[in-house]
Structure formats: structure tokens, C-alpha cells
Design a protein around this motif. Structure first.
Motif, PDB file in Angstrom:
ATOM      1  N   GLY A 148       8.029  48.832  42.054  1.00  0.00           N
ATOM      2  CA  GLY A 148       8.752  49.304  43.224  1.00  0.00           C
ATOM      3  C   GLY A 148       9.133  48.199  44.190  1.00  0.00           C
ATOM      4  O   GLY A 148       9.925  48.427  45.113  1.00  0.00           O
ATOM      5  N   GLY A 149       8.584  47.017  43.982  1.00  0.00           N
ATOM      6  CA  GLY A 149       8.867  45.891  44.860  1.00  0.00           C
ATOM      7  C   GLY A 149      10.144  45.172  44.486  1.00  0.00           C
ATOM      8  O   GLY A 149      10.889  45.589  43.595  1.00  0.00           O
ATOM      9  N   SER A 150      10.380  44.063  45.197  1.00  0.00           N
ATOM     10  CA  SER A 150      11.607  43.293  45.016  1.00  0.00           C
ATOM     11  C   SER A 150      11.292  41.812  44.846  1.00  0.00           C
ATOM     12  O   SER A 150      10.289  41.316  45.370  1.00  0.00           O
ATOM     13  CB  SER A 150      12.536  43.455  46.228  1.00  0.00           C
ATOM     14  N   LEU A 151      12.165  41.141  44.137  1.00  0.00           N
ATOM     15  CA  LEU A 151      12.125  39.683  43.995  1.00  0.00           C
ATOM     16  C   LEU A 151      13.560  39.197  43.900  1.00  0.00           C
ATOM     17  O   LEU A 151      14.439  39.917  43.418  1.00  0.00           O
ATOM     18  CB  LEU A 151      11.388  39.254  42.724  1.00  0.00           C
ATOM     19  N   ARG A 152      13.780  37.971  44.348  1.00  0.00           N
ATOM     20  CA  ARG A 152      15.061  37.323  44.113  1.00  0.00           C
ATOM     21  C   ARG A 152      14.802  36.017  43.389  1.00  0.00           C
ATOM     22  O   ARG A 152      14.059  35.159  43.888  1.00  0.00           O
ATOM     23  CB  ARG A 152      15.820  37.050  45.416  1.00  0.00           C
ATOM     24  N   VAL A 153      15.390  35.876  42.234  1.00  0.00           N
ATOM     25  CA  VAL A 153      15.318  34.623  41.504  1.00  0.00           C
ATOM     26  C   VAL A 153      16.613  33.854  41.702  1.00  0.00           C
ATOM     27  O   VAL A 153      17.690  34.455  41.817  1.00  0.00           O
ATOM     28  CB  VAL A 153      15.007  34.832  40.008  1.00  0.00           C
ATOM     29  N   SER A 154      16.473  32.544  41.773  1.00  0.00           N
ATOM     30  CA  SER A 154      17.610  31.666  42.020  1.00  0.00           C
ATOM     31  C   SER A 154      17.777  30.700  40.858  1.00  0.00           C
ATOM     32  O   SER A 154      16.826  30.365  40.167  1.00  0.00           O
ATOM     33  CB  SER A 154      17.402  30.878  43.314  1.00  0.00           C
ATOM     34  N   CYS A 155      19.005  30.241  40.704  1.00  0.00           N
ATOM     35  CA  CYS A 155      19.323  29.261  39.669  1.00  0.00           C
ATOM     36  C   CYS A 155      20.168  28.176  40.302  1.00  0.00           C
ATOM     37  O   CYS A 155      21.332  28.412  40.647  1.00  0.00           O
ATOM     38  CB  CYS A 155      20.079  29.938  38.534  1.00  0.00           C
ATOM     39  N   ALA A 156      19.572  27.014  40.481  1.00  0.00           N
ATOM     40  CA  ALA A 156      20.270  25.881  41.082  1.00  0.00           C
ATOM     41  C   ALA A 156      20.857  25.022  39.980  1.00  0.00           C
ATOM     42  O   ALA A 156      20.167  24.653  39.025  1.00  0.00           O
ATOM     43  CB  ALA A 156      19.314  25.071  41.942  1.00  0.00           C
ATOM     44  N   ALA A 157      22.126  24.705  40.123  1.00  0.00           N
ATOM     45  CA  ALA A 157      22.836  23.933  39.104  1.00  0.00           C
ATOM     46  C   ALA A 157      23.227  22.572  39.631  1.00  0.00           C
ATOM     47  O   ALA A 157      23.645  22.429  40.783  1.00  0.00           O
ATOM     48  CB  ALA A 157      24.074  24.694  38.658  1.00  0.00           C
ATOM     49  N   SER A 158      23.104  21.579  38.783  1.00  0.00           N
ATOM     50  CA  SER A 158      23.619  20.255  39.106  1.00  0.00           C
ATOM     51  C   SER A 158      25.015  20.145  38.515  1.00  0.00           C
ATOM     52  O   SER A 158      25.399  20.926  37.656  1.00  0.00           O
ATOM     53  CB  SER A 158      22.728  19.161  38.510  1.00  0.00           C
ATOM     54  N   GLY A 159      25.767  19.188  38.964  1.00  0.00           N
ATOM     55  CA  GLY A 159      27.098  19.010  38.387  1.00  0.00           C
ATOM     56  C   GLY A 159      28.197  19.487  39.314  1.00  0.00           C
ATOM     57  O   GLY A 159      28.038  20.417  40.087  1.00  0.00           O
ATOM     58  N   ARG A 160      29.319  18.834  39.231  1.00  0.00           N
ATOM     59  CA  ARG A 160      30.410  19.100  40.152  1.00  0.00           C
ATOM     60  C   ARG A 160      31.245  20.307  39.772  1.00  0.00           C
ATOM     61  O   ARG A 160      32.004  20.798  40.588  1.00  0.00           O
ATOM     62  CB  ARG A 160      31.313  17.873  40.236  1.00  0.00           C
ATOM     63  N   THR A 161      31.135  20.774  38.531  1.00  0.00           N
ATOM     64  CA  THR A 161      32.060  21.809  38.082  1.00  0.00           C
ATOM     65  C   THR A 161      31.394  23.173  37.947  1.00  0.00           C
ATOM     66  O   THR A 161      31.887  24.033  37.243  1.00  0.00           O
ATOM     67  CB  THR A 161      32.686  21.414  36.732  1.00  0.00           C
ATOM     68  N   PHE A 162      30.281  23.361  38.653  1.00  0.00           N
ATOM     69  CA  PHE A 162      29.598  24.647  38.599  1.00  0.00           C
ATOM     70  C   PHE A 162      30.540  25.789  38.926  1.00  0.00           C
ATOM     71  O   PHE A 162      30.434  26.876  38.360  1.00  0.00           O
ATOM     72  CB  PHE A 162      28.424  24.635  39.579  1.00  0.00           C
ATOM     73  N   SER A 163      31.475  25.551  39.813  1.00  0.00           N
ATOM     74  CA  SER A 163      32.357  26.621  40.268  1.00  0.00           C
ATOM     75  C   SER A 163      33.256  27.154  39.169  1.00  0.00           C
ATOM     76  O   SER A 163      33.869  28.213  39.335  1.00  0.00           O
ATOM     77  CB  SER A 163      33.194  26.150  41.453  1.00  0.00           C
ATOM     78  N   THR A 164      33.360  26.437  38.045  1.00  0.00           N
ATOM     79  CA  THR A 164      34.184  26.927  36.942  1.00  0.00           C
ATOM     80  C   THR A 164      33.342  27.320  35.728  1.00  0.00           C
ATOM     81  O   THR A 164      33.840  27.331  34.601  1.00  0.00           O
ATOM     82  CB  THR A 164      35.235  25.885  36.534  1.00  0.00           C
ATOM     83  N   TYR A 165      32.061  27.611  35.972  1.00  0.00           N
ATOM     84  CA  TYR A 165      31.160  28.044  34.914  1.00  0.00           C
ATOM     85  C   TYR A 165      30.816  29.516  35.104  1.00  0.00           C
ATOM     86  O   TYR A 165      30.436  29.927  36.209  1.00  0.00           O
ATOM     87  CB  TYR A 165      29.861  27.244  34.948  1.00  0.00           C
ATOM     88  N   PHE A 166      30.935  30.301  34.045  1.00  0.00           N
ATOM     89  CA  PHE A 166      30.396  31.653  34.152  1.00  0.00           C
ATOM     90  C   PHE A 166      28.885  31.580  33.934  1.00  0.00           C
ATOM     91  O   PHE A 166      28.385  30.675  33.260  1.00  0.00           O
ATOM     92  CB  PHE A 166      31.065  32.631  33.190  1.00  0.00           C
ATOM     93  N   MET A 167      28.175  32.508  34.556  1.00  0.00           N
ATOM     94  CA  MET A 167      26.719  32.459  34.595  1.00  0.00           C
ATOM     95  C   MET A 167      26.118  33.736  34.043  1.00  0.00           C
ATOM     96  O   MET A 167      26.723  34.817  34.153  1.00  0.00           O
ATOM     97  CB  MET A 167      26.223  32.300  36.043  1.00  0.00           C
TER      98      MET A 167
END
Length: 127
Positions: A15-34
Motif C-alpha cells: 500500500g506504500g509508495s516508492l519512486r525509483v530514479s534513473c540517472a543517465a550520463s551522456g549528452r544525447t539522453f534526450s533522444t533515447y527512449f527509456m
């Protein structure tokens, strides 16, 4: 080359909540689907949710619809998976994955489509 690093896993009651994060290196992250995938003991790794690089298209498996939300902040090179109303069956190692695309709204639930993977973060939901 893109390197991915997950964080935010942990132990939570049902019933609880969590948020997981994914930090990416690299300049072209904005053109990567995840994508976010998970693997429970004795089971194969499978998709949970995916998001296009524009953020305009998302995909969820049926069992998490209405409970999980995938998002991304391209300015921060980070993707997120907000998990609410967690259930014991959500217990698994959660992995983020990424791959380049020329299509702004492309998503994929197929793990073979993903070129880069993080090392995973454990999410445990107690009953």
C-alpha cells in the motif's frame, strides 16, 4: 555511450509508495527512449513501463496501470518510476534501460530493443 544508474529502491509495506530514479550520463539522453523492467527471483526480466524521448507516449503493463507513473526530465538526464499502492508481487529488482531513436514518440516493451542497462535497484514490498 550512455551509462545508467538506478536509485531509490528499498523496503516498503504493501500500500506504500516508492519512486525509483534513473540517472543517465551522456549528452544525447534526450533522444533515447527509456524503459523500466523488473526481475523477480526465478522469473525472467520483463517490462513494467516505457516512455518515448519526447515524453509524449508511454506504455504500461496492465498490472501497474493506475498505480505506476513513468516520467522523465531531459534537462536533468533522469527518468523516474513513481510506484503507488505497492503490492508484494511488485517485489523485484528494477532496471532502467535506454536506447536511441530517431522517432520522438517511439516506445518499446521488448528488452532486446534496449542498448543500455543499469545495474538495478531492489524493491521489496512486505505484506
Amino acid at each position: 555511450q550512455v551509462q545508467l544508474a538506478e536509485s531509490g529502491g528499498g523496503l516498503v509495506q504493501a500500500g506504500g509508495s516508492l519512486r525509483v530514479s534513473c540517472a543517465a550520463s551522456g549528452r544525447t539522453f534526450s533522444t533515447y527512449f527509456m524503459g523500466w523492467f523488473r526481475q523477480a527471483p526465478g522469473k525472467e526480466r520483463s517490462v513494467v513501463a516505457a516512455i518515448s524521448w519526447s515524453g509524449g507516449r508511454t506504455y504500461y503493463i496492465d498490472s501497474v496501470k493506475g498505480r505506476f507513473t513513468i516520467s522523465r526530465d531531459n534537462a536533468k538526464n533522469t527518468a523516474y518510476l513513481q510506484m503507488n499502492s505497492l503490492k508484494p508481487e511488485d517485489t523485484a529488482v528494477y532496471y532502467c534501460a535506454a536506447s536511441p531513436s530517431v522517432y520522438r514518440d517511439y516506445v518499446s516493451e521488448d528488452p532486446s530493443r534496449y542498448r543500455y542497462w543499469g545495474q538495478g535497484t531492489q524493491v521489496t514490498v512486505s505484506s
